[in-house]
Write a protein that holds these residues in place. Structure first.
Motif, short mmCIF file in Angstrom:
data_model
loop_
_atom_site.label_atom_id
_atom_site.label_comp_id
_atom_site.label_asym_id
_atom_site.label_seq_id
_atom_site.Cartn_x
_atom_site.Cartn_y
_atom_site.Cartn_z
N THR A 207 -9.03 -19.07 -9.53
CA THR A 207 -8.75 -19.93 -8.39
C THR A 207 -7.26 -20.22 -8.30
OG1 THR A 207 -10.91 -20.96 -8.62
CG2 THR A 207 -9.27 -22.14 -7.31
N PRO A 208 -6.64 -20.03 -7.13
CA PRO A 208 -5.22 -20.33 -6.98
C PRO A 208 -4.95 -21.80 -7.28
CG PRO A 208 -6.05 -19.09 -5.09
CD PRO A 208 -7.23 -19.50 -5.89
N THR A 209 -3.80 -22.08 -7.90
CA THR A 209 -3.46 -23.47 -8.22
C THR A 209 -3.10 -24.26 -6.97
OG1 THR A 209 -1.17 -22.80 -8.66
CG2 THR A 209 -2.68 -22.90 -10.54
N ASN A 210 -2.59 -23.59 -5.96
CA ASN A 210 -2.23 -24.27 -4.72
C ASN A 210 -3.23 -23.86 -3.64
OD1 ASN A 210 -1.12 -25.39 -2.44
ND2 ASN A 210 0.94 -24.55 -2.76
N GLN A 211 -4.07 -24.79 -3.23
CA GLN A 211 -5.06 -24.51 -2.19
C GLN A 211 -4.76 -25.35 -0.95
OE1 GLN A 211 -9.20 -23.86 -3.67
NE2 GLN A 211 -8.39 -24.63 -5.60
N THR A 212 -3.48 -25.51 -0.65
CA THR A 212 -3.06 -26.27 0.52
C THR A 212 -2.20 -25.39 1.42
OG1 THR A 212 -1.02 -27.13 -0.50
CG2 THR A 212 -3.07 -28.37 -0.89
N LEU A 213 -1.62 -25.97 2.45
CA LEU A 213 -0.85 -25.20 3.43
C LEU A 213 0.31 -24.43 2.80
CD1 LEU A 213 -0.98 -24.98 6.66
CD2 LEU A 213 1.10 -26.37 6.60
N THR A 214 0.91 -24.98 1.77
CA THR A 214 2.07 -24.35 1.14
C THR A 214 1.69 -23.18 0.23
OG1 THR A 214 2.00 -26.15 -0.47
CG2 THR A 214 3.61 -26.34 1.32
N ILE B 221 6.57 -21.47 3.81
CA ILE B 221 6.22 -22.74 4.44
C ILE B 221 6.42 -23.87 3.45
CG2 ILE B 221 4.29 -24.14 5.31
CD1 ILE B 221 3.34 -21.74 6.84
N ARG B 222 7.11 -24.91 3.90
CA ARG B 222 7.31 -26.12 3.11
C ARG B 222 6.80 -27.32 3.90
NH1 ARG B 222 12.93 -27.14 2.34
NH2 ARG B 222 13.49 -25.58 3.90
N VAL B 223 6.33 -28.32 3.18
CA VAL B 223 5.80 -29.53 3.82
C VAL B 223 6.47 -30.75 3.20
CG1 VAL B 223 3.76 -30.99 4.16
CG2 VAL B 223 3.57 -28.50 4.38
N GLY B 224 6.87 -31.68 4.07
CA GLY B 224 7.47 -32.92 3.59
C GLY B 224 6.92 -34.12 4.34
N HIS B 225 6.73 -35.21 3.62
CA HIS B 225 6.28 -36.47 4.22
C HIS B 225 7.40 -37.50 4.17
CE1 HIS B 225 2.14 -35.05 4.10
NE2 HIS B 225 2.13 -35.00 2.77
N LEU C 114 14.12 -33.55 4.05
CA LEU C 114 14.69 -33.61 2.71
C LEU C 114 13.60 -33.61 1.64
CD1 LEU C 114 17.53 -36.27 3.21
CD2 LEU C 114 17.78 -33.78 3.09
N ASN C 115 12.45 -34.17 1.99
CA ASN C 115 11.34 -34.25 1.04
C ASN C 115 10.49 -32.98 1.01
OD1 ASN C 115 12.15 -36.88 0.55
ND2 ASN C 115 10.59 -37.81 1.86
N ALA C 116 10.77 -32.05 1.91
CA ALA C 116 9.91 -30.87 2.04
C ALA C 116 9.96 -29.99 0.79
CB ALA C 116 10.31 -30.07 3.27
N THR C 117 8.80 -29.47 0.41
CA THR C 117 8.67 -28.66 -0.79
C THR C 117 7.57 -27.62 -0.59
OG1 THR C 117 8.05 -28.75 -3.15
CG2 THR C 117 7.12 -30.43 -1.71
N ASP C 118 7.58 -26.59 -1.43
CA ASP C 118 6.51 -25.60 -1.39
C ASP C 118 5.43 -25.91 -2.42
OD1 ASP C 118 7.84 -24.98 -3.72
OD2 ASP C 118 8.31 -22.91 -3.17
N LYS C 119 5.48 -27.09 -3.02
CA LYS C 119 4.44 -27.51 -3.96
C LYS C 119 3.18 -27.90 -3.18
CE LYS C 119 7.73 -29.09 -7.45
NZ LYS C 119 8.25 -30.25 -8.24
N PRO C 120 2.03 -28.05 -3.87
CA PRO C 120 0.81 -28.46 -3.16
C PRO C 120 1.04 -29.73 -2.35
CG PRO C 120 0.25 -27.72 -5.35
CD PRO C 120 1.75 -27.73 -5.29
N VAL C 121 0.48 -29.76 -1.16
CA VAL C 121 0.71 -30.86 -0.22
C VAL C 121 0.09 -32.15 -0.74
CG1 VAL C 121 0.21 -31.69 2.12
CG2 VAL C 121 0.74 -29.26 1.73
N ALA C 122 0.88 -33.23 -0.71
CA ALA C 122 0.35 -34.56 -1.01
C ALA C 122 -0.58 -34.98 0.12
CB ALA C 122 1.48 -35.56 -1.17
#
Length: 309
Positions: free
Chosen positions: A2-9, A14-18, A132-140
């Protein structure tokens, strides 16, 4: 495995920031794709608040976007898109227009002004901070970013549950990835589409009630809802195909939100296609899109920092 990242990133590029104001109960979420992604959009709710959606319709000049903003604050929150555009311009990202590059950043809003401080809305500074907070890590996920003040299950005499941000992805052996990020702020309840069980929604005396039934004979306050999101894929799509995927993805919203797409929701989904994978059909991508939207909606309310128990 199973992939460790199962979110949009899970999709490269693609990067996501909140950006979150927990006190005022509002915020915004940015999805960045600086290399550009083919985009589509489908608006099913009758009360949307948006920016740049006409620019990405089939037949328009623009073929790719550089980010999408999802924000609280209703129409006021669209100001946050200016901060995203500023950030991307500083990075040299945008549509070439003579001597300048113009970042293309569609945006959509939810209404959260009835929660927290209605005088505090996402603005240009908050949009910039989200970048600035955007990252390619799993989405919070949960009550963060654009989902900070989101609620679900609204009718007279009913106490709504917390909504929020949810994300999910699916990967096929062919290498195709389809993922979704959804901000859930629905008029209706969130329902497990397989069992029919209410996962989150309106309550009376601590028990969930059937919002659809209550709405049939009720007067609803307009402008207090809307579920918005992004479906992304690594597939290669045209603008028309990306638009079709956005249309098919709304099936997932209809499965999980009951009711959905009402006169008091501005339900909107964007598609982003990065184009690193070839060979998958629009049918396959659209079917998976509906599945990940459904799953993302469930995830949004089950991971919310505000308990829905």
């Amino acid at each position: 495995m199973t992939p460790t990242n199962q979110t949009l990133t899970a999709i490269d590029g693609i990067r996501v920031g909140h950006a979150t104001d927990a006190t005022a109960r509002t915020g915004c979420t940015v999805i960045l794709c600086p290399e550009g992604a083919t985009a589509g959009v489908d608006v099913r709710g009758a009360a949307p608040g948006s920016r740049e959606t006409e620019a990405i319709r089939p037949g328009r000049l623009i073929q790719k976007v550089h980010g999408v903003l999802l924000t609280g604050g209703s129409a006021f929150g669209l100001d946050a898109a200016g901060g995203v555009v500023q950030y991307l311009e500083e990075k040299g990202v945008g549509f070439p227009a003579g001597s300048v590059r113009v970042p293309i950043v569609p945006a959509s809003v939810i209404f959260d002004l009835a929660i927290g401080d209605a005088k505090v809305r996402p603005d240009r500074e908050m949009g910039y901070q989200a970048c600035l907070n955007a990252t390619d890590k799993p989405v919070a996920m949960g009550a963060v970013g654009a989902g900070t003040g989101a609620t679900v299950g609204k009718a007279p005499g009913v106490k709504p549950s917390s909504g929020g941000v949810g994300s999910a992805s699916k990967r096929l052996n062919s290498g195709l990835i389809v993922a979704a990020l959804v901000v859930v702020n629905a008029l209706g309840n969130v329902v497990n589409s397989e069992t029919g069980e209410i996962v989150a929604g309106g309550k009376i005396d601590g028990s969930y009630v059937n919002i659809t039934e209550r709405l049939l004979d009720a007067s609803i306050a307009p402008g207090t809802n809307t579920t918005i999101g992004v479906v992304a894929t690594n597939a290669t799509l045209s603008v028309a195909e990306a638009t079709r995927v956005a249309e098919m993805a709304h099936d997932g919203m209809a499965r999980a939100l009951r009711p959905s797409h009402t006169m008091f929701d501005g339900d909107t989904l964007f598609t982003l296609a990065t184009g690193t994978h070839t060979g998958s059909s629009v049918n396959t991508i659209g079917i998976l899109a509906a599945e990940v939207v459904d799953e993302a909606i469930i995830t949004a309310v089950t991971t919310s920092s505000v308990s829905n128990q």
